[in-house]
Design an enzyme around this catalytic site. Structure first.
Site, mmCIF file in Angstrom:
data_model
loop_
_atom_site.group_PDB
_atom_site.id
_atom_site.type_symbol
_atom_site.label_atom_id
_atom_site.label_comp_id
_atom_site.label_asym_id
_atom_site.label_seq_id
_atom_site.Cartn_x
_atom_site.Cartn_y
_atom_site.Cartn_z
ATOM 1 N N ASN A 162 -0.960 26.525 47.970
ATOM 2 C CA ASN A 162 -0.292 27.063 46.782
ATOM 3 C C ASN A 162 -0.764 28.471 46.423
ATOM 4 O O ASN A 162 -0.171 29.111 45.558
ATOM 5 C CB ASN A 162 -0.486 26.135 45.582
ATOM 6 N N TYR A 163 -1.829 28.942 47.082
ATOM 7 C CA TYR A 163 -2.227 30.347 46.948
ATOM 8 C C TYR A 163 -1.816 31.069 48.235
ATOM 9 O O TYR A 163 -2.642 31.578 48.969
ATOM 10 C CB TYR A 163 -3.742 30.485 46.761
ATOM 11 N N GLY A 171 8.812 22.076 41.580
ATOM 12 C CA GLY A 171 9.033 21.804 43.001
ATOM 13 C C GLY A 171 7.972 22.386 43.909
ATOM 14 O O GLY A 171 7.356 21.675 44.706
#
Length: 564
Positions: free
Chosen positions: A504-505, A208
């Protein structure tokens, strides 16, 4: 079996050792008083929190029963701090130990739904109670945004949503958000030896969060990002309704393909298009040390030119890490490591790099020719030949201490610049880089095709990386300072206006919002770095689908400011 750079090792965290010294001078008496007062305040806070949690639990349970018609089951998915399993459920998917200290604020409740109706009910009940809802799939978000907050909150933990349905005839797969990447790869491999999916190399990452934030892996130069292969999705909106692509509309569907799903709703599942992979692929890992190989700087410099422009089927990750010198005892040097995934044979790869990158000196004996699924296992840093069954291990309740940041490089760094950077790496002593090359398919897709904008124009992405084992808070401060200094040192070499970052970091250093009256201005600070011009479209969509900003976190998409 060796440990992965990304696989979370298991560490047993001991209690701090307290020296019992009977020193009765004035300063120690003052310190003792302060400690006693702090301890008393902590006890009062915990007692108050537990009482509050009990009240919230009863109210929330009644609400779930009312909205699910499953009164004999919903109590099994609800955990309060007084439940003996609460701590275990909480820690199972915490992947960063620095966000799991005794002082870290814990949720009032954890909801672990097993059915779609329970997700919708959880949204309705949290909204009714006016309590922040945090959504967790795999827990790999670097800042713990899915399970930590400074205000009272509830965790909606999706780990039970792990169904995976592969349809080889349609070359697609429906995968629920709580499944891991390792489980996804394993199920694809069970059905086909010539299909794969372009996503991350860490098998315990939740689907997800990975996909809703963009998602990339070692096939991105051939195929692009994970979000480029999303063809449908299921999401629960702010009203608790279940929507698919048709019913949510193309704007919201666009937003959850890289804009961060948790800003818009609860992602239940994605339908993904599979990609073809050859029966045999090739991997290798080559290392060189700065103080043992005079060509190390040349190799790194040439990598910048070759890695983003070579054959699209070749992905060459570069690691730069300060390590202990083998020739100068007590000194540090820099190790450069090239890790590769090639969608072809070893002979083809040796020939290709012999022409394009002779400085690397690749020989056939350096290569491992294997199947795609075995390359997935190898990239997770298991020994070659390890069974793909390891991809099913969720490695629960495992976390080390870590800190990450990100950047994008658009022009090659000169040799002088690289040598200066190497000196800084050695001076700092612990923090390293992961360079991920772009080019290929990434240069062919428009920056506005998905919310993820970092396509053409970027040579490679940098991940700043430091891990440590020690529990002392001073050590954490030291390593966090190291990462921030290195990030500052890199300013002349990376993207500007904005200095871009990868969602996402997650990195709270680049800006946060308190989700108050200034949320739009606060959100713009980090939003433009993560999404560039796509930020403005995301804000409009957010305002349309969640005007009261229920789905919020420290770096969520804000709504447009009220005209009032």
């Amino acid at each position: 079996m060796s440990k992965s750079l990304y696989k979370r090792g298991k560490y047993h965290h001991g209690l701090f050792q307290i020296q019992n010294q009977l020193v009765f001078d004035k300063m120690v008496m003052k310190d003792s008083f302060r400690l006693s007062l702090a301890f008393l305040l902590l006890i009062l806070h915990v007692s108050s929190s537990l009482a509050s949690s009990d009240s919230v639990y009863d109210t929330f349970l009644q609400c779930l029963e009312k909205n699910t018609n499953q009164s004999d089951q919903v109590s099994n998915i609800l955990y309060s701090p007084t439940n003996s399993s609460f701590s275990k459920v909480l820690s199972n998917y915490i992947r960063n130990a620095r966000l799991n200290r005794t002082t870290t604020r814990k949720p009032l409740l954890i909801v672990t739904p097993t059915q779609e109706t329970q997700v919708g009910a959880a949204v309705i009940c949290a909204k009714t109670a006016g309590i922040q809802l945090k959504i967790r799939s795999g827990g790999h978000d670097y800042e713990g945004i899915s399970y930590v907050s400074d205000v009272p909150f509830i965790i909606l933990d999706m780990f039970n949503f792990k169904s995976i349905a592969v349809d080889i005839a349609d070359e697609s797969v429906w995968v629920q958000s709580g499944a891991t990447l390792g489980e996804l790869y394993y199920e694809i491999w069970k059905k086909s030896k010539v299909h794969g999916f372009p996503a991350g190399v860490c098998p315990t990452v939740g689907v997800g969060g990975h996909i809703s934030g963009g998602g990339y892996g070692n096939m991105l130069r051939k195929y692009g990002l994970s979000v480029d292969f999303v063809v449908d999705a299921q999401i629960v909106d702010v009203n608790g309704k279940l929507l698919d692509r048709k019913s949510m509309g193309e704007d919201l569907f666009w937003a959850i393909k890289g804009g961060g799903g948790a800003s818009f709703g609860v992602i239940l599942s994605y339908k993904l298009k599979l990609v073809p992979v050859p029966e045999r692929v090739t991997v290798f890992r080559i290392e060189t040390l700065l103080d043992q190989n005079s060509t190390t700087t040349d190799i790194v410099y040439k990598w910048q030119q070759v890695a983003p422009s070579i054959d699209d089927g070749l992905f060459m990750r570069l690691l730069l890490q300060p390590v202990s010198s083998k020739v100068n005892k007590g000194a540090k040097t820099v190790r450069a490591t090239v890790i590769t995934m090639y969608l072809g044979t070893a002979d083809q790869l040796v020939s290709l790099l012999g022409k394009e990158f002779p400085e690397l000196g690749l020989k056939k004996e350096d290569c491992i020719e294997t199947s795609w699924i075995d390359s997935v296992v190898w990239w997770a840093n298991f020994d070659n030949g390890t069974s793909p069954d390891v991809l099913l291990d969720r490695d629960l309740d495992s976390a080390n201490f870590l800190r990450r940041k990100s950047d994008y490089v658009q022009n090659p760094i000169s040799k002088d610049g690289l040598e200066w950077i190497f000196k800084k790496l050695i001076e700092l002593g612990k923090t390293g880089f992961v360079f991920n090359p772009y080019g290929g398919k990434m240069s062919e897709i428009s920056a506005s095709e998905t919310p993820f904008p970092h396509r053409a124009g970027n040579l490679y992405k940098i991940q700043y990386s430091v891990n440590w084992d020690e529990v002392e808070i001073e050590i954490e401060r030291n390593y966090t300072t190291q990462v921030r200094r290195l990030y500052s040192y890199m300013t002349p070499f990376v993207s500007k206006n904005p200095r871009s970052a990868f969602l996402n970091y997650r990195d709270l250093d680049i800006g946060i919002t308190t989700n108050g009256k200034d949320s739009y201005q606060e959100g713009m600070v980090y939003g433009l770095k993560y999404f560039n011009d796509n930020f403005h479209r995301l804000v409009k969509i957010k305002t349309a689908v969640d005007p009261d900003n229920f789905f919020r976190n420290e770096q969520s998409i804000p709504t447009l400011p009220s005209k009032a």
